[in-house]
Design an enzyme around this catalytic site. Structure first.
Site, PDB file in Angstrom:
ATOM      1  N   ARG A 108       0.884  -1.176   0.000  1.00  0.00           N
ATOM      2  CA  ARG A 108       0.000   0.000   0.000  1.00  0.00           C
ATOM      3  C   ARG A 108       0.907   1.207   0.000  1.00  0.00           C
ATOM      4  O   ARG A 108       1.698   1.383   0.939  1.00  0.00           O
ATOM      5  CB  ARG A 108      -0.916  -0.033   1.224  1.00  0.00           C
ATOM      6  CG  ARG A 108      -1.649   1.262   1.466  1.00  0.00           C
ATOM      7  CD  ARG A 108      -2.750   1.138   2.498  1.00  0.00           C
ATOM      8  NE  ARG A 108      -3.885   0.412   1.959  1.00  0.00           N
ATOM      9  CZ  ARG A 108      -5.110   0.419   2.487  1.00  0.00           C
ATOM     10  NH1 ARG A 108      -5.350   1.112   3.581  1.00  0.00           N
ATOM     11  NH2 ARG A 108      -6.080  -0.260   1.935  1.00  0.00           N
ATOM     12  N   HIS A 135      -7.184   0.685  -6.442  1.00  0.00           N
ATOM     13  CA  HIS A 135      -7.400  -0.212  -5.303  1.00  0.00           C
ATOM     14  C   HIS A 135      -8.027  -1.512  -5.842  1.00  0.00           C
ATOM     15  O   HIS A 135      -9.191  -1.805  -5.587  1.00  0.00           O
ATOM     16  CB  HIS A 135      -8.304   0.473  -4.277  1.00  0.00           C
ATOM     17  CG  HIS A 135      -8.265  -0.126  -2.906  1.00  0.00           C
ATOM     18  ND1 HIS A 135      -7.480  -1.222  -2.577  1.00  0.00           N
ATOM     19  CD2 HIS A 135      -8.934   0.206  -1.759  1.00  0.00           C
ATOM     20  CE1 HIS A 135      -7.658  -1.508  -1.298  1.00  0.00           C
ATOM     21  NE2 HIS A 135      -8.527  -0.671  -0.786  1.00  0.00           N
ATOM     22  N   GLN A 138      -9.826  -4.159  -3.613  1.00  0.00           N
ATOM     23  CA  GLN A 138     -11.143  -3.672  -3.201  1.00  0.00           C
ATOM     24  C   GLN A 138     -12.164  -3.929  -4.307  1.00  0.00           C
ATOM     25  O   GLN A 138     -13.275  -4.404  -4.050  1.00  0.00           O
ATOM     26  CB  GLN A 138     -11.059  -2.170  -2.900  1.00  0.00           C
ATOM     27  CG  GLN A 138     -12.377  -1.552  -2.479  1.00  0.00           C
ATOM     28  CD  GLN A 138     -12.840  -2.048  -1.116  1.00  0.00           C
ATOM     29  OE1 GLN A 138     -12.111  -1.966  -0.153  1.00  0.00           O
ATOM     30  NE2 GLN A 138     -14.051  -2.570  -1.043  1.00  0.00           N
ATOM     31  N   ASP A 226     -17.433   6.597  -1.422  1.00  0.00           N
ATOM     32  CA  ASP A 226     -16.173   6.487  -0.674  1.00  0.00           C
ATOM     33  C   ASP A 226     -15.937   7.836   0.003  1.00  0.00           C
ATOM     34  O   ASP A 226     -16.643   8.821  -0.267  1.00  0.00           O
ATOM     35  CB  ASP A 226     -15.027   6.128  -1.642  1.00  0.00           C
ATOM     36  CG  ASP A 226     -13.687   5.936  -0.937  1.00  0.00           C
ATOM     37  OD1 ASP A 226     -13.673   5.733   0.295  1.00  0.00           O
ATOM     38  OD2 ASP A 226     -12.638   5.997  -1.627  1.00  0.00           O
ATOM     39  N   CYS A 266     -16.474   1.155   0.566  1.00  0.00           N
ATOM     40  CA  CYS A 266     -15.277   0.335   0.811  1.00  0.00           C
ATOM     41  C   CYS A 266     -14.861   0.368   2.276  1.00  0.00           C
ATOM     42  O   CYS A 266     -14.157  -0.527   2.728  1.00  0.00           O
ATOM     43  CB  CYS A 266     -14.146   0.802  -0.081  1.00  0.00           C
ATOM     44  SG  CYS A 266     -13.727   2.544   0.153  1.00  0.00           S
ATOM     45  N   ARG A 294     -13.525  -8.941   1.228  1.00  0.00           N
ATOM     46  CA  ARG A 294     -12.121  -8.613   0.959  1.00  0.00           C
ATOM     47  C   ARG A 294     -11.252  -9.847   1.120  1.00  0.00           C
ATOM     48  O   ARG A 294     -10.349 -10.097   0.328  1.00  0.00           O
ATOM     49  CB  ARG A 294     -11.633  -7.491   1.899  1.00  0.00           C
ATOM     50  CG  ARG A 294     -12.267  -6.126   1.675  1.00  0.00           C
ATOM     51  CD  ARG A 294     -11.896  -5.557   0.305  1.00  0.00           C
ATOM     52  NE  ARG A 294     -10.465  -5.572   0.092  1.00  0.00           N
ATOM     53  CZ  ARG A 294      -9.616  -4.636   0.534  1.00  0.00           C
ATOM     54  NH1 ARG A 294     -10.088  -3.564   1.162  1.00  0.00           N
ATOM     55  NH2 ARG A 294      -8.319  -4.726   0.296  1.00  0.00           N
TER      56      ARG A 294
END
Ligand code: CP
Ligand code: NVA
Length: 312
Positions: A108, A135, A138, A226, A266, A294
């Protein structure tokens, strides 16, 4: 897509996978979620998988570690303070070192280019656990959640309301690759980057942009949002609060979507900003299943990358 010296490709964005691979990942995730006895529990036996975090994480780190653990592997999570990517050591040298111990590297990062640098330096796959641009892990969980909610993906309509950010980009590409129409409502200046829109359309996707959240959710079978301020943008928080205020997903906005539309986020959610409690805690919300997914999605992704000859 950047390939390592051995030609090995990781997943820096959803379209580093083929549509067929996405289907395989979703099918395996569903099968192994439904019957945990089918999980190939020894497939990563004796193998280490590194996961490096330059930014905070709850879902991504824990779901990734549990995915590796339930496949029999050893997750090695590292924080930025320990590694100081680019300061104590270059990203390429960090990647080369990790690749000498581990079968895959996940990270990340703030700057997406760091992932490309890492992938170019090593022959093990690099997996993006969130960058400023994308992402993908996700998005795989999002597609899994939508498929569970809808029964099938093809031909459904998804509305994304808010910032045209990393999550929106991967979602748009994932939608394009699975036959989901997507319409994104963002304030002027905060739209999905044109390069991402073009990439999604090139993949055959129906991608619409608007600045009107009501227009976006009309006829939608799912509404997604988001945070308005992503990690790394904290200095813009006050300004973004004002700009995005008309884009809050509340009961009134949800009422313009299809009656059985589901709500996705998310997470982490900034309740009262991009979504109200009534919506995220309401009957249309599938966010907790989305969070659980996830783990199911990334486990299936790891098997696809690390055991590519595995029969369906
Ligand atoms: N959705 C998500 O990536 O959550 P974390 O930032 O907690 O990992
Ligand atoms: N867009 C958010 C997603 C967090 C999971 C961020 O980058 O902070």
């Amino acid at each position: 897509m950047t390939a390592g010296p051995g030609g090995h490709r990781g997943v820096l964005e959803v379209d580093d996978l083929t549509s067929g691979q996405i289907t395989t990942v979703l099918d395996r995730a569903t099968a192994w979620k439904t019957d945990p006895g089918l999980v190939p529990a020894g497939v990563l036996s004796g193998r280490g998988i590194a996961a490096l975090f330059q930014k905070p994480s709850l879902r991504t780190r824990v779901s990734f570690e549990m995915a590796v653990a339930t496949l029999g592997g050893h997750p090695v999570s590292l924080r930025e303070q320990e590694v100081s990517l680019g300061a104590r050591e270059s990203a390429a040298d960090v990647a080369r070192t990790l690749a000498s111990y581990c079968t895959a590297i996940a990270a990340r990062v703030f700057d997406h280019a760091v992932l490309e640098t890492m992938q170019a330096a090593v022959s093990v796959p690099v997996v993006n656990l969130l960058s400023d641009q994308a992402h993908p892990c996700q998005a795989l969980a999002d597609l899994l959640t939508l498929r569970e909610s809808w029964g099938e993906l093809e031909g459904r309509r998804l509305a994304y309301v808010g910032d045209g950010n990393n999550v929106a980009a991967s979602l748009a590409l994932g939608a394009a690759m699975t036959g989901v129409e997507i319409v994104l409502a963002s304030p002027p200046g905060y739209e999905l980057p044109e390069v991402v829109v073009a990439r999604a359309r090139h993949l055959g996707g129906v991608v619409e942009l608007t600045s009107d959240p009501i227009e976006a959710v009309r006829d939608a079978h799912a509404v997604y949002t988001d945070v308005w301020t992503s990690m790394g943008q904290e200095s813009e928080h006050e300004h973004r609060l004002a700009v995005f205020d008309p884009y809050r997903v509340d009961i009134d906005l949800m009422a313009h979507a299809e009656p059985d539309a589901v709500f996705l986020h998310c997470l982490p959610a900034h309740r009262g900003e991009e979504v109200t409690d009534e919506v995220i805690d309401g009957p249309s919300s599938v966010v907790w299943n989305q969070a659980e997914n996830r783990m199911h999605a990334v486990r299936a992704l790891l098997v696809e990358l690390l055991d590519p000859q595995r029969p369906q």
